[in-house]
Design a protein around this motif. Structure first.
Motif, PDB file in Angstrom:
ATOM      1  N   ASP A   1       0.807  -1.261   0.062  1.00 57.04           N
ATOM      2  CA  ASP A   1       0.045  -0.126  -0.010  1.00 57.04           C
ATOM      3  C   ASP A   1       0.766   1.175   0.019  1.00 57.04           C
ATOM      4  O   ASP A   1       1.700   1.141   0.704  1.00 57.04           O
ATOM      5  CB  ASP A   1      -1.063   0.049   1.264  1.00 57.04           C
ATOM      6  CG  ASP A   1      -2.088   0.930   1.188  1.00 57.04           C
ATOM      7  OD1 ASP A   1      -3.108   0.676   1.180  1.00 57.04           O
ATOM      8  OD2 ASP A   1      -1.662   2.238   0.964  1.00 57.04           O
TER       9      ASP A   1
ATOM     10  N   VAL B   1     -12.192   4.063  -1.148  1.00 56.38           N
ATOM     11  CA  VAL B   1     -11.867   5.293  -2.156  1.00 56.38           C
ATOM     12  C   VAL B   1     -11.405   4.740  -3.556  1.00 56.38           C
ATOM     13  O   VAL B   1     -11.383   5.412  -4.576  1.00 56.38           O
ATOM     14  CB  VAL B   1     -10.578   6.105  -1.609  1.00 56.38           C
ATOM     15  CG1 VAL B   1     -11.180   6.911  -0.316  1.00 56.38           C
ATOM     16  CG2 VAL B   1      -9.547   5.219  -1.174  1.00 56.38           C
TER      17      VAL B   1
ATOM     18  N   HIS C   1     -10.293  -4.842  -3.514  1.00 58.69           N
ATOM     19  CA  HIS C   1      -9.034  -5.124  -2.813  1.00 58.69           C
ATOM     20  C   HIS C   1      -9.172  -5.647  -1.517  1.00 58.69           C
ATOM     21  O   HIS C   1      -9.956  -5.002  -0.818  1.00 58.69           O
ATOM     22  CB  HIS C   1      -8.126  -3.928  -2.961  1.00 58.69           C
ATOM     23  CG  HIS C   1      -8.678  -2.347  -2.355  1.00 58.69           C
ATOM     24  ND1 HIS C   1      -9.542  -1.805  -3.310  1.00 58.69           N
ATOM     25  CD2 HIS C   1      -8.634  -1.907  -1.427  1.00 58.69           C
ATOM     26  CE1 HIS C   1     -10.013  -0.779  -2.676  1.00 58.69           C
ATOM     27  NE2 HIS C   1      -9.307  -0.991  -1.259  1.00 58.69           N
TER      28      HIS C   1
ATOM     29  N   HIS D   1      -7.182  -5.651   2.109  1.00 61.00           N
ATOM     30  CA  HIS D   1      -6.241  -5.172   2.966  1.00 61.00           C
ATOM     31  C   HIS D   1      -5.527  -6.260   3.673  1.00 61.00           C
ATOM     32  O   HIS D   1      -6.327  -6.842   4.556  1.00 61.00           O
ATOM     33  CB  HIS D   1      -6.574  -3.972   3.960  1.00 61.00           C
ATOM     34  CG  HIS D   1      -7.072  -2.684   3.085  1.00 61.00           C
ATOM     35  ND1 HIS D   1      -6.130  -1.646   2.932  1.00 61.00           N
ATOM     36  CD2 HIS D   1      -8.166  -2.444   2.490  1.00 61.00           C
ATOM     37  CE1 HIS D   1      -7.068  -0.729   2.319  1.00 61.00           C
ATOM     38  NE2 HIS D   1      -8.240  -1.210   2.038  1.00 61.00           N
TER      39      HIS D   1
HETATM   40  P1  5GP Z   1      -9.753   1.555   0.380  1.00 61.19           P
HETATM   41  O1  5GP Z   1      -9.906   2.820   1.257  1.00 61.19           O
HETATM   42  O2  5GP Z   1     -10.306   1.803  -1.142  1.00 61.19           O
HETATM   43  O3  5GP Z   1     -10.289   0.227   0.631  1.00 61.19           O
HETATM   44  O4  5GP Z   1      -8.274   1.553   0.043  1.00 61.19           O
HETATM   45  C1  5GP Z   1      -7.446   1.982  -0.947  1.00 61.19           C
HETATM   46  C2  5GP Z   1      -5.820   1.974  -0.632  1.00 61.19           C
HETATM   47  O5  5GP Z   1      -5.341   1.992  -1.619  1.00 61.19           O
HETATM   48  C3  5GP Z   1      -5.474   2.998   0.262  1.00 61.19           C
HETATM   49  O6  5GP Z   1      -5.035   2.107   1.549  1.00 61.19           O
HETATM   50  C4  5GP Z   1      -4.225   3.613  -0.372  1.00 61.19           C
HETATM   51  O7  5GP Z   1      -3.264   4.227   0.200  1.00 61.19           O
HETATM   52  C5  5GP Z   1      -4.141   2.833  -1.509  1.00 61.19           C
HETATM   53  N1  5GP Z   1      -3.630   3.296  -2.761  1.00 61.19           N
HETATM   54  C6  5GP Z   1      -4.244   4.143  -3.413  1.00 61.19           C
HETATM   55  N2  5GP Z   1      -3.620   4.484  -4.648  1.00 61.19           N
HETATM   56  C7  5GP Z   1      -2.718   3.788  -4.569  1.00 61.19           C
HETATM   57  C8  5GP Z   1      -1.330   3.801  -5.471  1.00 61.19           C
HETATM   58  O8  5GP Z   1      -1.486   4.187  -6.604  1.00 61.19           O
HETATM   59  N3  5GP Z   1      -0.585   2.610  -5.412  1.00 61.19           N
HETATM   60  C9  5GP Z   1      -0.655   1.971  -4.191  1.00 61.19           C
HETATM   61  N4  5GP Z   1       0.530   1.311  -3.938  1.00 61.19           N
HETATM   62  N5  5GP Z   1      -1.678   2.207  -3.234  1.00 61.19           N
HETATM   63  C10 5GP Z   1      -2.591   2.916  -3.375  1.00 61.19           C
END
Ligand code: 5GP
Ligand code: ZN
Length: 115
Positions: free
Chosen positions: A32, A97, A102, A104
């Motif tokens: 991440d 977001v 995905h 985590h």
């Molecule tokens: P969500 O809030 O959608 O469950 O988590 C999205 C995750 O994707 C976040 O923890 C954020 O830091 C990660 N993330 C967003 N853009 C990128 C990116 O371009 N590269 C990587 N490696 N992680 C990303």
């Protein structure tokens, strides 16, 4: 968000760099970019599924593979014994977001209670 401008589809296609942790025919795992824990890896399907709510019965095997790869990532990262959290956020209220499914995998610190 559509597949064409999906950031995680671009990572799968190699158009955006990532620190890969695991890859096979169906799945990719990578670090991440804004880690919330000492170990914070995302496991994604290579196909574009926006949210868990968009998963259909035919995605069952893929979802199972995601969980197993998450467990393997935790072993490789050395947090399997101490424990880790595996989270799938679904849509706005969860804080999702990036609208490409995905998982985590977070570990290496005490996580506290969910809230
Ligand atoms: P969500 O809030 O959608 O469950 O988590 C999205 C995750 O994707 C976040 O923890 C954020 O830091 C990660 N993330 C967003 N853009 C990128 C990116 O371009 N590269 C990587 N490696 N992680 C990303
Ligand atoms: Zn996508």
């Amino acid at each position: 968000m559509s597949e064409e401008n999906c950031i995680f589809c671009k990572i799968v296609a190699g158009q955006i760099p990532s620190q890969k942790v695991y890859e096979d025919e169906h799945l990719l795992a990578f670090e991440d970019i804004h880690p919330q824990a000492p170990v914070h890896v995302l496991v994604i399907p290579k196909t574009h599924v926006p949210t868990l709510d968009d998963a259909a019965p035919e995605h069952g095997e893929l979802l199972g593979r995601m969980m197993l790869v998450g467990a393997e990532v935790a072993r490789v990262k050395g947090v399997a014994h101490t424990g880790y959290r595996s989270i799938v956020n679904c849509r706005e209220s969860s804080g999702q977001v990036v609208f490409h499914l995905h998982l985590h995998i977070m570990g290496g610190r005490a996580m506290g209670k969910m809230g």
